[in-house]
Design an enzyme around this catalytic site. Structure first.
Site, mmCIF file in Angstrom:
data_model
loop_
_atom_site.group_PDB
_atom_site.id
_atom_site.type_symbol
_atom_site.label_atom_id
_atom_site.label_comp_id
_atom_site.label_asym_id
_atom_site.label_seq_id
_atom_site.Cartn_x
_atom_site.Cartn_y
_atom_site.Cartn_z
ATOM 1 N NE ARG A 159 32.118 -76.052 -10.438
ATOM 2 C CZ ARG A 159 32.260 -77.253 -11.004
ATOM 3 N NH1 ARG A 159 31.394 -77.665 -11.894
ATOM 4 N NH2 ARG A 159 33.281 -78.020 -10.688
ATOM 5 C CE LYS A 204 39.631 -77.240 -14.802
ATOM 6 N NZ LYS A 204 39.060 -77.244 -13.435
ATOM 7 C CG ASP A 209 39.357 -77.245 -4.978
ATOM 8 O OD1 ASP A 209 40.605 -77.303 -5.024
ATOM 9 O OD2 ASP A 209 38.634 -78.048 -5.595
ATOM 10 C CG ASN A 210 44.839 -77.935 -1.904
ATOM 11 O OD1 ASN A 210 45.366 -77.720 -0.823
ATOM 12 N ND2 ASN A 210 45.075 -79.013 -2.624
ATOM 13 C CB CYS A 238 44.946 -64.103 12.318
ATOM 14 S SG CYS A 238 46.514 -63.272 12.538
ATOM 15 C CB CYS A 252 32.832 -78.401 -6.325
ATOM 16 S SG CYS A 252 33.012 -76.650 -5.939
ATOM 17 C CB CYS A 287 49.273 -64.587 14.212
ATOM 18 S SG CYS A 287 49.206 -65.508 12.656
ATOM 19 C CB CYS A 307 50.806 -62.031 10.212
ATOM 20 S SG CYS A 307 49.425 -62.031 11.373
#
Length: 344
Positions: A72, A87, A131-132, A175, A188, A246, A249
């Site tokens: 992928r 990478k 993915d963290n 938020c 994954c 929030c 922000c």
């Protein structure tokens, strides 16, 4: 410097698209972006943004190419995996062959509170290919603090979610999801992923970023989009307004940047073992985590801890989310493996 006619020819089909046109193309050429993570989402993001002619692209990734990536992660090939290339370096080589007019900068680093502002605060937009969850909270803090929009995206299994977040205009990540990243979410490496959902989510991220950088602010979606390509779902939900209360922000408390935490990694001297202790407790019971990991290694567990033997290394996971990674000496590698298999 390429001749102006050569550039016009290269981007002619994009310039013919009226919302972009010559002025929008020039805006893209003058823009700077950072892409965090060069896995499945990141390779699609990088390919599309570089080919679109964004002038400066910073590629940020801490990992190396492995054979399992090739299904992928579209910028890599078998030679990259065999050599175990970084990478960021492998991606940059491929992208420079596709468009030498773009200034490509690489950062083979683990994004933490120590370097997040250095890597992310000097660009016009940030694209999320990670993915963290802890890194996403760092991205969000930098984005809000420095008034930089960012394209959030995530994809696992057959489903994914994306939104283009603009400080002061849309809710921020805190938020939407709260200030505690937590742990134990699907990755994954635990539930798999198929390439079509990756391409769709990354393409939606790219489209929103191109709208913003080319000056088409009114075309931005102002929505969070959820896609499941296996169940034929495509759902769009309005983002609404930022929340006044929030912590990030609204009150400008940049907790991820202020935490001064690297995932609480500690090397246990003489044992080839790294302890990783996340900021918040594990959100998935050990029995469910055992089910996720059972197909990846030999798993044993009780009510208090889980052990998974992956062959080259082992993970001992405690109910509160603390883990010991055995057979590992590098803290950054330990955090990477924790994120892949446990979810951070």
């Amino acid at each position: 410097m390429p001749h102006p006619d050569a550039l016009t020819d290269r981007y002619s089909r994009q310039i013919l698209f009226r919302p972009i046109g010559p002025d929008g193309q020039q805006r893209l050429r003058q823009s700077r972006i950072a892409i965090v993570g060069l896995g499945a989402l990141g390779t699609v993001l990088a390919t599309q943004m570089v080919r679109a002619g964004v002038g400066f692209v910073r590629l940020i990734d801490r990992d190396i190419v492995e054979p399992s990536n090739l299904q992928r992660q579209s910028l890599y090939d078998e030679a990259d995996a065999l050599a175990g290339r970084a990478k960021a370096e492998a991606a940059a080589d491929k992208l420079r062959q596709a468009n030498h007019d773009v200034d490509i900068d690489i950062a083979m680093e683990d994004v933490t509170w120590r370097n997040a502002e250095r890597l992310l605060s000097d660009v016009d937009a940030i694209l999320d290919g990670t993915d963290n969850l802890q890194v996403r909270h760092l991205i969000n803090d930098v984005a809000v603090k420095h008034d930089i929009p960012w394209a959030y995206g995530g994809a696992v299994s057959s489903y994914g979610t994306t939104a283009f977040l603009q400080p002061g205009q849309t809710p921020c990540l805190v938020c939407l999801f709260g200030s505690e990243p937590g742990g134990g979410h699907d990755t994954c490496d635990t539930v798999g992923v198929i390439a079509p959902v990756v391409s769709i989510i990354a393409s939606l991220q790219t489209a929103e970023t191109l709208k913003y950088l080319s000056g088409n602010i009114n075309a931005l979606s102002q929505s969070m989009t959820h896609v499941d390509v296996w169940r034929n779902e495509f759902v769009s939900m309005q983002l609404g307004e930022p929340q006044a209360d929030c912590p990030c922000c609204g009150q400008r408390e940049f907790r991820a940047l202020r935490a001064r935490s690297d995932g609480m990694t500690v090397s246990l001297c003489g044992r080839q073992t790294i302890q990783v202790r996340p900021e918040t407790p594990l959100q998935v019971p050990l029995d469910r985590m055992a089910q996720r990991l059972a197909s990846l290694g030999t798993v044993t567990h009780s009510s208090s801890l889980l052990r998974c033997d992956f062959g080259a290394f082992q993970i001992t996971l405690f109910a509160d989310g603390r883990a010991l990674l055995h057979g590992i000496e590098d803290a950054a590698q330990a955090r990477s493996l924790y994120a892949r298999y446990i979810g951070m």
